[in-house]
Design an enzyme around this catalytic site. Structure first.
Site, PDB file in Angstrom:
ATOM      1  N   GLY A 204       0.717  -1.129  -0.059  1.00 43.04           N
ATOM      2  CA  GLY A 204       0.025  -0.072   0.148  1.00 43.04           C
ATOM      3  C   GLY A 204       0.554   1.297  -0.055  1.00 43.04           C
ATOM      4  N   CYS A 331      19.906  -2.034   5.950  1.00 42.36           N
ATOM      5  CA  CYS A 331      20.883  -2.090   7.120  1.00 42.36           C
ATOM      6  C   CYS A 331      21.050  -3.113   8.383  1.00 42.36           C
ATOM      7  CB  CYS A 331      20.397  -0.607   7.870  1.00 42.36           C
ATOM      8  SG  CYS A 331      20.749   0.900   6.952  1.00 42.36           S
TER       9      CYS A 331
END
Lengths: 389, 386
Positions: A204, A331
């Protein structure tokens, strides 16, 4: 504030916000039988139909989820489990090495904990899977393949995969193919029925809808083993009370984003080309990663490697000037890792540390591009002086 | 940003007036603890443009710790990030794990292998925080690195910088900064040491600033030894080999599982079967890694009259000329003792007015002139008082 990180998340469309806030004021569990429940149910089903229409699927093929990651998990784990349950010989899992971590780590987990035999498909220097390589991989033991998964377009370097050709190959062998289309929807024509895919992931918040909602488009004959067990709200394949406001807003965003896509792609593609030209002008030795042919990459994506720089140093310097972008790669505990996508595409590991991804979106302007063009030269010079630690 | 925008009421000891110096671009090293968080907040309040950075120093940053705190865990990184969010500054995690391993962890192991007792915190300040980190900060356009150390930098009238003890002597950390040279000091900001706040006041200040780390326990142990088991860590890296424990005459009085497991001055864990002739406890006097022996003896034999230190570093300048009178500190939070010191052939020679006990090679000796840090060296040899 120039925001060039739309591939991470893009602002919600005002129309989607309106739908969402209207629904936030209403009560009703879409599974309840009373009037409030029926109203909620209606909103969900209308949203499902809207999503299906926007993406070339039937409403019954839309399995609503909490987002792209859940949809990827359901597709890859669920199909792996159901296919091995039907035939225990099927332990081979074919996957591209440039997948998003929501697929990559699922595949690796299945290998580490569920006995999957993973075959990472080769990719070329642009990160693209060739249909003949998928065919060759399948043909080594076609009866033992559980599924294949190849993303529609890459989130880091924007490379578009030949999904139609890949799914034609998979279909020849009756092997389900899943595609993570989180970055593709809204930027490329995505038609689930025409694609021949068994499963397709959409999110979304990457298309102007809210965070925390997504969907797995799933052909009717595919019956993945659930990842989340419970009330079985979504085809007995996914459980959890549906988030009515989010689903309604997601559907609105999908409809509008798909409607506006041709104009969006033209406008943003031109901005992207301008950005690429000006960054190369400012930093002549910048390496433009991914497909240089605009037909082969996402119109909103620009991805560079800056030799001798740390990506996170560049990020800090641009952030200090209010420019938001990304190194493009994931990360670990806040420490940027060299891009697995570039490494898979054969890039020099040192070069893969100094990358920046600029991703445009519906709110991008020429001023954003100008800000980057002005800031990038001095930032690269500084980051180079700081060197590779 | 103005000096006082969004700042809560003044705290005891906090700078309240407008900034007097220039507005600096400051990189605040944030460990995830209370001191560095308050230091960063004070730097912002002083009008500087501050960016927070947490150093990822562990090769395995996924590890979580319970109880004792270090500076290398995911949890610490989150605490630092949360503090930066509350202070309202950008925050990054920099991966200096490789440098840290090479400069601090490997050095730590090598020093123990050689029978010495290193101080990894000094080493980290010298080689990581005020070297690798500072160099990168300067290259990226920052003017200074800010830390939560309790120490004070004073600018003299002729423009030199002096490092002084914190006004709260109980928390003073100038000892672990005694390795910094003039250039490093010129780019160091210690907002906690400049104001004379005690640790309790810093915690109260953190509380009032809404920093969740206000009540986080202090870190005491070595950050890269997660479980606090230094002996186990050394045994893993140096292996264990049975060797002899000898008395001062060279008579074998016991065995040990590896000389590196001992520190000069140590009494516990010797597990010597029978008592000494005089019935008094015995202490480690010397460690010899070459023949894997540990020599033990009575407490008096630990007394030393003088020492020689190598790698001298001079805070804020060059080596003092000739022989001088100073006080010396031999370990973090250790007592000061009066000495006469001079530099001979590049080595620092220190003579104690009265014998001092339990000085291990590898430790740092830091010289003070009243509150001013004069310099430091790494202890190479000691001379017994007897």
């Amino acid at each position: 504030m120039p925001y060039l990180d739309h591939a991470a998340t893009t602002p919600m469309l005002p129309e989607a916000q309106e739908v969402m806030t209207a629904h936030l004021g209403l009560t009703g569990n879409a599974s309840a039988l009373h009037a409030a429940g029926r109203r909620a149910r209606r909103a969900v089903e209308e949203g499902r139909e809207e999503l299906a229409a926007a993406l070339g699927a039937r409403p019954s093929e839309v399995v609503l989820t909490s987002g792209g990651t859940e949809a990827d998990n359901l597709a890859v784990k669920g199909l792996y489990w159901s296919r091995t349950a039907a035939d225990p010989r099927r332990r081979r899992l074919l996957a591209s090495p440039v997948e998003h971590h929501a697929v990559l780590d699922v595949v690796q987990w299945l290998a580490d904990h569920q006995g999957a035999v993973v075959e990472w498909l080769p990719v070329d220097a642009l990160g693209r899977v060739r249909p003949e390589d998928l065919r060759a991989a399948i043909e080594r033991a076609p009866d033992e393949v559980a599924l294949a998964t190849v993303m529609w377009a890459n989130n880091e370097i924007g490379t578009i995969q030949p999904i139609a050709e890949l799914s034609a190959v998979a279909a020849e062998f009756d092997i389900p193919l899943h595609a993570d289309a989180v970055q593709a929807v809204g930027q490329l024509p995505v038609d689930f029925a025409a694609s021949g895919l068994t499963a397709l992931t959409v999110s979304g918040h990457k298309i102007g809808g809210p965070l925390g909602v997504g969907a797995l488009l799933l052909t009717r004959d595919a019956t993945p083993v659930p990842v989340l067990h419970g009330g079985g709200q979504e085809r007995e394949v996914r459980s959890g009370t549906l988030d009515v406001p989010a689903v309604a807003a997601f559907a609105t965003a999908a409809r509008l984003t798909v409607e506006r896509r041709p104009a969006f792609a033209r406008r943003v593609g031109a901005l992207r080309d301008e950005l690429v030209a000006r960054v190369r002008g400012a930093v002549p030795d910048a390496v433009f990663n991914g497909d240089p042919d605009p037909a082969g990459r996402l119109p909103a994506n620009a991805h560079f490697a800056f030799p001798g720089c740390e990506g996170d140093a560049l990020l800090l310097l641009l952030d200090a000037q209010g420019i938001a972008c990304s190194t493009g790669s994931a990360c670990t505990a806040g420490v940027a890792q060299p891009s697995h996508v570039l490494l898979a595409a054969g890039a020099d590991p040192e070069l893969a540390r100094g990358t920046l991804r600029f991703s445009l979106g519906h709110s991008s302007t020429a001023a954003d591009v100008a800000a980057v063009a002005e800031a990038i030269g001095p930032a690269v010079a500084r980051a180079r002086a700081a060197g590779l630690s | 940003m103005t000096e006082t925008s969004g700042a809560p009421d003044a705290f005891p000891g906090a700078p309240t007036g407008p900034r007097t110096g220039p507005r600096l671009r400051v990189l605040a090293a944030m460990s995830g603890g209370v001191d560095s968080a308050v230091a960063a907040a004070r730097a912002v309040e002083a009008g500087h443009e501050v960016t927070g950075v947490h150093l990822a120093l562990s090769a395995n940053p996924q590890s979580f710790r319970t109880g004792a705190r270090g500076c290398c865990t995911v949890e610490d990184s989150r605490d630092a990030r949360r503090a930066a969010d509350v202070i309202g500054i950008p925050f990054y995690v920099w991966d200096l794990a490789e440098r840290f391993r090479a400069e601090v962890v490997d050095d730590f192991i090598d020093e123990y292998r050689a029978g010495r007792t290193p101080n990894p915190c000094l080493r980290c300040n010298e080689k990581i925080k005020f070297a690798a980190l500072l160099d990168r900060a300067l290259a990226l356009g920052f003017d200074a690195v800010c830390t939560g150390h309790y120490a004070t930098v004073r600018l003299t009238q002729d423009g030199r910088r002096e490092l002084h003890r914190s006004s709260d002597q109980a928390k003073d950390q100038s000892y672990v900064l005694g390795v910094l040279d003039d250039r490093q000091l010129a780019h160091a900001l210690f907002p906690l040491g400049d104001t004379g706040a005690t640790k309790d006041e810093i915690r109260a200040e953190a509380e009032r600033r809404g920093l969740a780390v206000a009540r986080k326990p202090d870190s005491h142990d070595i950050c890269f030894i997660a479980d606090g088991d230094t002996q186990g860590f050394l045994a893993r890296h140096l292996g264990s080999a049975e060797g002899d424990i000898l008395d001062e005459d060279g008579t074998k009085v016991g065995t040990h599982q590896g000389a590196h497991g001992f520190t000069v001055g140590q009494r516990r864990g010797l597990r010597i079967g029978h008592p000494a002739a005089d019935g008094k406890p015995r202490y480690v006097l010397d460690i010899s890694p070459v023949d894997n022996t540990v020599t033990v003896g009575p407490a008096e034999a630990l007394d030393i009259a003088a020492l020689t230190a190598i790698r001298p570093r001079w805070c804020g300048g060059t080596a003092p000329e000739g022989s001088g009178r100073y006080t010396a500190q031999l370990r973090a939070h250790g007592a000061e003792t009066p000495v006469t010191a001079e530099v001979v052939d590049g080595e620092l020679r220190v003579a104690f007015d009265a014998p001092v006990r339990g000085v291990a090679p590898g430790q740092a000796v830091v010289l003070y002139d009243d509150t001013r840090v004069v310099g430091s060296g790494t202890i190479a040899h000691t001379r017994a008082a007897r």
